[in-house]
Design a protein around this motif. Structure first.
Motif, PDB file in Angstrom:
ATOM      1  N   VAL A 256       0.837  -1.205   0.000  1.00  0.00           N
ATOM      2  CA  VAL A 256       0.000   0.000   0.000  1.00  0.00           C
ATOM      3  C   VAL A 256       0.874   1.259   0.000  1.00  0.00           C
ATOM      4  CG1 VAL A 256      -1.609   1.352   1.399  1.00  0.00           C
ATOM      5  CG2 VAL A 256      -2.023  -1.060   1.037  1.00  0.00           C
ATOM      6  N   LEU A 257       1.900   1.256   0.862  1.00  0.00           N
ATOM      7  CA  LEU A 257       2.778   2.418   0.920  1.00  0.00           C
ATOM      8  C   LEU A 257       3.541   2.616  -0.394  1.00  0.00           C
ATOM      9  CD1 LEU A 257       4.182   2.002   4.549  1.00  0.00           C
ATOM     10  CD2 LEU A 257       2.562   3.733   3.740  1.00  0.00           C
ATOM     11  N   TRP A 258       3.956   1.518  -1.000  1.00  0.00           N
ATOM     12  CA  TRP A 258       4.711   1.609  -2.250  1.00  0.00           C
ATOM     13  C   TRP A 258       3.842   2.117  -3.389  1.00  0.00           C
ATOM     14  CZ3 TRP A 258       9.627   1.435  -3.857  1.00  0.00           C
ATOM     15  CH2 TRP A 258       9.871   1.248  -5.213  1.00  0.00           C
ATOM     16  N   PHE A 259       2.756   1.422  -3.643  1.00  0.00           N
ATOM     17  CA  PHE A 259       1.918   1.820  -4.775  1.00  0.00           C
ATOM     18  C   PHE A 259       1.131   3.088  -4.462  1.00  0.00           C
ATOM     19  CE2 PHE A 259       2.486  -2.777  -5.445  1.00  0.00           C
ATOM     20  CZ  PHE A 259       2.990  -2.763  -6.732  1.00  0.00           C
ATOM     21  N   GLY A 260       0.722   3.240  -3.203  1.00  0.00           N
ATOM     22  CA  GLY A 260       0.016   4.467  -2.841  1.00  0.00           C
ATOM     23  C   GLY A 260       0.912   5.681  -2.905  1.00  0.00           C
ATOM     24  N   GLY A 261       2.184   5.481  -2.536  1.00  0.00           N
ATOM     25  CA  GLY A 261       3.129   6.608  -2.629  1.00  0.00           C
ATOM     26  C   GLY A 261       3.265   7.096  -4.048  1.00  0.00           C
ATOM     27  N   HIS A 262       3.323   6.179  -4.991  1.00  0.00           N
ATOM     28  CA  HIS A 262       3.393   6.583  -6.405  1.00  0.00           C
ATOM     29  C   HIS A 262       2.146   7.336  -6.836  1.00  0.00           C
ATOM     30  CE1 HIS A 262       7.199   4.729  -7.464  1.00  0.00           C
ATOM     31  NE2 HIS A 262       6.831   3.580  -6.919  1.00  0.00           N
ATOM     32  N   ARG A 263       1.005   6.949  -6.341  1.00  0.00           N
ATOM     33  CA  ARG A 263      -0.246   7.621  -6.704  1.00  0.00           C
ATOM     34  C   ARG A 263      -0.295   9.013  -6.076  1.00  0.00           C
ATOM     35  NH1 ARG A 263      -3.944   4.383  -9.167  1.00  0.00           N
ATOM     36  NH2 ARG A 263      -5.673   5.762  -8.608  1.00  0.00           N
ATOM     37  N   VAL A 264       0.229   9.135  -4.859  1.00  0.00           N
ATOM     38  CA  VAL A 264       0.288  10.469  -4.242  1.00  0.00           C
ATOM     39  C   VAL A 264       1.220  11.376  -5.039  1.00  0.00           C
ATOM     40  CG1 VAL A 264       1.054  11.739  -2.192  1.00  0.00           C
ATOM     41  CG2 VAL A 264      -0.280   9.648  -1.922  1.00  0.00           C
ATOM     42  N   GLU A 265       2.350  10.806  -5.459  1.00  0.00           N
ATOM     43  CA  GLU A 265       3.326  11.583  -6.212  1.00  0.00           C
ATOM     44  C   GLU A 265       2.747  12.055  -7.542  1.00  0.00           C
ATOM     45  OE1 GLU A 265       8.003  11.165  -7.663  1.00  0.00           O
ATOM     46  OE2 GLU A 265       6.826   9.389  -7.178  1.00  0.00           O
ATOM     47  N   SER A 266       1.903  11.192  -8.152  1.00  0.00           N
ATOM     48  CA  SER A 266       1.318  11.563  -9.453  1.00  0.00           C
ATOM     49  C   SER A 266       0.066  12.405  -9.306  1.00  0.00           C
ATOM     50  CB  SER A 266       0.999  10.305 -10.256  1.00  0.00           C
ATOM     51  OG  SER A 266       0.008   9.534  -9.581  1.00  0.00           O
ATOM     52  N   GLY A 267      -0.336  12.687  -8.085  1.00  0.00           N
ATOM     53  CA  GLY A 267      -1.515  13.518  -7.850  1.00  0.00           C
ATOM     54  C   GLY A 267      -2.837  12.780  -7.931  1.00  0.00           C
ATOM     55  N   GLN A 268      -2.807  11.465  -8.025  1.00  0.00           N
ATOM     56  CA  GLN A 268      -4.042  10.679  -8.103  1.00  0.00           C
ATOM     57  C   GLN A 268      -4.645  10.374  -6.725  1.00  0.00           C
ATOM     58  OE1 GLN A 268      -2.006   7.528 -10.511  1.00  0.00           O
ATOM     59  NE2 GLN A 268      -3.748   7.793 -11.910  1.00  0.00           N
ATOM     60  N   MET A 269      -3.902  10.774  -5.695  1.00  0.00           N
ATOM     61  CA  MET A 269      -4.359  10.403  -4.353  1.00  0.00           C
ATOM     62  C   MET A 269      -3.802  11.389  -3.342  1.00  0.00           C
ATOM     63  SD  MET A 269      -3.846   6.653  -2.614  1.00  0.00           S
ATOM     64  CE  MET A 269      -4.865   6.105  -1.248  1.00  0.00           C
ATOM     65  N   GLN A 270      -4.588  11.760  -2.346  1.00  0.00           N
ATOM     66  CA  GLN A 270      -4.122  12.628  -1.277  1.00  0.00           C
ATOM     67  C   GLN A 270      -3.407  11.815  -0.196  1.00  0.00           C
ATOM     68  OE1 GLN A 270      -4.458  15.970  -1.214  1.00  0.00           O
ATOM     69  NE2 GLN A 270      -5.535  16.010  -3.195  1.00  0.00           N
ATOM     70  N   VAL A 271      -2.552  12.508   0.566  1.00  0.00           N
ATOM     71  CA  VAL A 271      -1.822  11.847   1.651  1.00  0.00           C
ATOM     72  C   VAL A 271      -2.800  11.327   2.713  1.00  0.00           C
ATOM     73  CG1 VAL A 271      -0.140  12.181   3.529  1.00  0.00           C
ATOM     74  CG2 VAL A 271       0.253  13.234   1.288  1.00  0.00           C
ATOM     75  N   GLY A 272      -3.806  12.142   3.014  1.00  0.00           N
ATOM     76  CA  GLY A 272      -4.817  11.706   3.993  1.00  0.00           C
ATOM     77  C   GLY A 272      -5.551  10.460   3.531  1.00  0.00           C
ATOM     78  N   ASP A 273      -5.866  10.411   2.233  1.00  0.00           N
ATOM     79  CA  ASP A 273      -6.525   9.211   1.697  1.00  0.00           C
ATOM     80  C   ASP A 273      -5.622   7.991   1.818  1.00  0.00           C
ATOM     81  OD1 ASP A 273      -8.759  10.625   1.076  1.00  0.00           O
ATOM     82  OD2 ASP A 273      -8.197  10.976  -1.020  1.00  0.00           O
ATOM     83  N   LEU A 274      -4.297   8.204   1.636  1.00  0.00           N
ATOM     84  CA  LEU A 274      -3.360   7.083   1.759  1.00  0.00           C
ATOM     85  C   LEU A 274      -3.345   6.541   3.193  1.00  0.00           C
ATOM     86  CD1 LEU A 274      -1.186   5.239   0.596  1.00  0.00           C
ATOM     87  CD2 LEU A 274       0.515   7.026   1.096  1.00  0.00           C
ATOM     88  N   THR A 275      -3.312   7.449   4.171  1.00  0.00           N
ATOM     89  CA  THR A 275      -3.334   6.992   5.568  1.00  0.00           C
ATOM     90  C   THR A 275      -4.666   6.316   5.896  1.00  0.00           C
ATOM     91  OG1 THR A 275      -4.128   9.167   6.311  1.00  0.00           O
ATOM     92  CG2 THR A 275      -1.732   8.804   6.288  1.00  0.00           C
ATOM     93  N   ALA A 276      -5.751   6.862   5.349  1.00  0.00           N
ATOM     94  CA  ALA A 276      -7.067   6.241   5.597  1.00  0.00           C
ATOM     95  C   ALA A 276      -7.126   4.852   4.953  1.00  0.00           C
ATOM     96  CB  ALA A 276      -8.184   7.127   5.044  1.00  0.00           C
ATOM     97  N   TYR A 277      -6.578   4.775   3.717  1.00  0.00           N
ATOM     98  CA  TYR A 277      -6.591   3.477   3.030  1.00  0.00           C
ATOM     99  C   TYR A 277      -5.775   2.449   3.821  1.00  0.00           C
ATOM    100  CZ  TYR A 277      -6.873   0.267  -0.923  1.00  0.00           C
ATOM    101  OH  TYR A 277      -7.149  -0.812  -1.703  1.00  0.00           O
ATOM    102  N   LEU A 278      -4.622   2.905   4.340  1.00  0.00           N
ATOM    103  CA  LEU A 278      -3.792   2.004   5.133  1.00  0.00           C
ATOM    104  C   LEU A 278      -4.529   1.573   6.408  1.00  0.00           C
ATOM    105  CD1 LEU A 278      -1.007   0.671   5.261  1.00  0.00           C
ATOM    106  CD2 LEU A 278      -0.184   2.668   6.521  1.00  0.00           C
ATOM    107  N   SER A 279      -5.262   2.493   7.017  1.00  0.00           N
ATOM    108  CA  SER A 279      -6.042   2.158   8.218  1.00  0.00           C
ATOM    109  C   SER A 279      -7.124   1.141   7.889  1.00  0.00           C
ATOM    110  CB  SER A 279      -6.671   3.431   8.801  1.00  0.00           C
ATOM    111  OG  SER A 279      -5.693   4.323   9.248  1.00  0.00           O
ATOM    112  N   TYR A 280      -7.787   1.359   6.752  1.00  0.00           N
ATOM    113  CA  TYR A 280      -8.849   0.410   6.381  1.00  0.00           C
ATOM    114  C   TYR A 280      -8.272  -0.968   6.054  1.00  0.00           C
ATOM    115  CZ  TYR A 280     -12.185   4.225   6.297  1.00  0.00           C
ATOM    116  OH  TYR A 280     -13.000   5.262   6.668  1.00  0.00           O
ATOM    117  N   LEU A 281      -7.096  -0.963   5.398  1.00  0.00           N
ATOM    118  CA  LEU A 281      -6.467  -2.249   5.103  1.00  0.00           C
ATOM    119  C   LEU A 281      -6.121  -2.975   6.415  1.00  0.00           C
ATOM    120  CD1 LEU A 281      -5.340  -4.212   2.990  1.00  0.00           C
ATOM    121  CD2 LEU A 281      -3.137  -3.020   3.194  1.00  0.00           C
TER     122      LEU A 281
END
Length: 577
Positions: A256-281
């Motif tokens: 999640v951190l690896w692929f989500g980090g790339h999505r955050v970098e490309s602007g497809q995902m917010q940092v808060g959404d990444l932490t929320a996604y990690l929490s849900y996972l």
């Protein structure tokens, strides 16, 4: 069997279970909402000096947390009460079923196994119900809700969830299928340990008398080793469940951190959404871990449930009549008509073609070698077994058609091994007659030649009796058992070798005292001593389950070779005459 057992015995508790499900739904839903609030704070930040924003969101998170705690506490309280009530009901059902078993069913299961099923097995299933009310309810809610919220946060990472859940389920399923056989063997090994413990505790005097402590220690050590080995085998598989779950969870987190980090970098995902996604996972993984814990309990509980249901589904071979007869045509008459009894699977019956009649005022004695079938014949009267051939009639009615209460009220059975219950002398005597007065109990003890030793005890009738009557001698135990039967003044007395622990003088005094008390009753005596039965009106000589001689002492001395051999082995010619 497990779900059938739980379904049948949890049916009366549907309302508290519904409350548990509702509370778990609310509490888990509240927990699933928290990561979204946290993501909102991270993504949009806090405007400097905007104290209201902090108070609003902080208060909301605190309220949600308190709601979750309250729901969890109340749900656990209801689950605990429901699980304890479930265990109580199952134990009561088992006790009721075992109480209706004939000696055949008790011998089939064995007393140690029945005790294990009543205690350890019920406790295992009860614990599953308790944990099921908390973990099993919240786990699927958390999993489904976590998957839904994770997809809502970011659809692009959904493939990770689709990969993680099947891998976890497959890994756990593989381990569980390996655990079930081990748990089944484990319960059988527990039965064996209980059997040895029961033997060694009850037979401790024999063990010490023959100096066999070392031998018994080795027997127990072998059974204990077998139980330990199978427990370790099951434990190895059980120990692998949490590491498996944590391995998958950690790999998934890194992904999640690896692929989500790339999505955050490309602007497809917010940092808060990444932490929320990690929490849900993590919540999804947590739900799987909770399910894993349940899966660790289910195999053993399933085995225990099978053993419980096996007892509950076993019908007694002695079936009470649907409409029991309460009116007797020949009160006090006991009759055997071509009676036979064969144990299941046996080729030869232990009792064959037995016919005789005993009437009020008459004493019928049964004598024969050990294993001839004498006790089995007596046990057919109170329906400890049912005859497989012919009929046993009490009061002119087949005992299988006679109302059980009517049958038992007519009989006074003194078994070969007089058993006393823990309590007092008075409580044991009142087993024969619940409302017996002190005068009645002393009168019964007088006849049974037990008054002297009871009166010598400081507490008298209130003297304590240990379980099985182990704190009194064999002769005292036998006399108390006789007094217990005498106190109810039955129509038919069944003495199953009930004088064997008495000395000859006490035996003679007891039989003399019994005569006026049983003068109008039917008396059947099974005995080994000729001196005990020589005055009987009818003596039946039994050999290999068949009657080989019948008559009085004098006639049998002249006509029956088997009886002659018995007499010759016990007394001189002058005593026999």
């Amino acid at each position: 069997m497990l779900f059938r057992l739980i379904k049948e015995h949890l049916r009366p508790y549907r309302r508290p279970l519904a409350i548990v499900v509702a509370l778990q739904f609310v509490g888990t839903g509240a927990m699933l909402y928290l990561p979204s609030i946290n993501a909102d704070i991270i993504d949009f930040g806090v405007v400097p000096g905007d104290t209201g924003y902090i108070l609003r969101h902080g208060g909301l998170m605190l309220a949600i947390s308190l709601l979750q705690i309250a729901c969890s506490v109340v749900a656990v309280w209801f689950s605990a009460r429901t699980a304890m009530a479930f265990g109580r009901d199952v134990r009561a059902a088992l006790f009721h079923r075992v109480g209706g078993f004939s000696a055949r069913e008790v011998q089939h299961f064995g007393a140690p196994s029945l005790i294990t099923r009543e205690t350890n097995d019920v406790q295992q299933v009860q614990m599953l119900v308790l944990m099921g009310g908390t973990l099993m309810v919240s786990a699927p809610i958390m999993m489904v809700g976590g998957i839904a919220m994770a997809i809502h946060v970011n659809v692009g990472l959904s493939w990770l969830v689709a990969l993680v859940v099947p891998v976890l389920a497959g890994s756990i399923g593989f381990i569980v299928t390996r655990m079930i056989p081990s748990f089944r063997v484990m319960q059988e090994r527990i039965d064996e340990v209980n059997r040895l413990l029961r033997e060694q505790i009850t037979g401790v005097r024999v063990v010490r008398a023959f100096v066999r402590e070392d031998r018994e220690t080795k027997r127990f050590a072998a059974a204990n080793k077998d139980l330990t080995e199978v427990s370790i085998s099951a434990g190895r598989w059980q120990a692998g469940m949490f590491p498996t779950v944590m391995l998958v969870a950690n790999v998934a987190s890194v992904a999640v951190l690896w692929f989500g980090g790339h999505r955050v970098e490309s602007g497809q995902m917010q940092v808060g959404d990444l932490t929320a996604y990690l929490s849900y996972l993590m919540q999804i993984v947590m739900s799987v871990m909770m399910a894993t814990f349940m899966m660790m309990m289910i195999p053993r509980s399933a085995v225990c449930a099978d053993r419980i249901v096996e007892v509950l589904d076993t019908e007694s071979s002695v079936v009470p009549p649907a409409h029991g007869v309460t009116v007797e045509t020949e009160p006090g008459v006991l009759r055997f008509e071509d009676v036979g009894f064969t144990y299941p699977g046996a080729d030869v019956g232990v009792v064959r073609d037995v016919s005789f009649e005993a009437r009020p005022g008459q004493t019928v004695a049964i004598i024969g070698s050990t294993g001839a079938g004498k006790s089995t014949m007596v046990n057919l009267v109170p329906r400890l077994f049912d005859a497989t051939e012919g009929r046993v009639l009490v009061g002119g009615v087949d005992v299988r058609d006679l109302d059980p209460e009517t049958l038992w009220a007519r009989l006074g059975l003194i078994p070969q091994k007089g058993f006393l219950f823990s309590g007092t002398i008075a409580s044991n005597l009142r087993y024969g007659k619940a409302d017996a007065t002190d005068e009645e109990m002393w009168a019964a003890l007088e006849v049974a030649q037990g008054r002297d030793f009871v009166a010598a005890m400081p507490e008298g009738l209130e003297a304590p009796i240990a379980q099985g009557g182990t704190n009194v001698s064999g002769g005292q135990r036998q006399r108390l058992a006789i007094a217990r039967a005498l106190i109810r003044r039955p129509d038919i007395y069944l003495f199953d070798d009930s004088f064997s622990a008495l000395d000859l003088a006490t035996d003679a005094r007891l039989r003399a005292a019994l005569k006026p008390v049983t003068a109008e009753a039917t008396v059947v005596i099974v005995a080994q001593r000729v001196s005990t039965i020589r005055d009987a009106d009818l003596i039946l000589v039994v050999e290999d389950g068949e009657i080989v001689g019948r008559g009085t002492h004098a006639s049998l001395i002249e006509e029956c070779q088997t009886y002659q051999e018995i007499v010759a082995s016990q007394m001189s010619a002058e005593e026999a005459a």
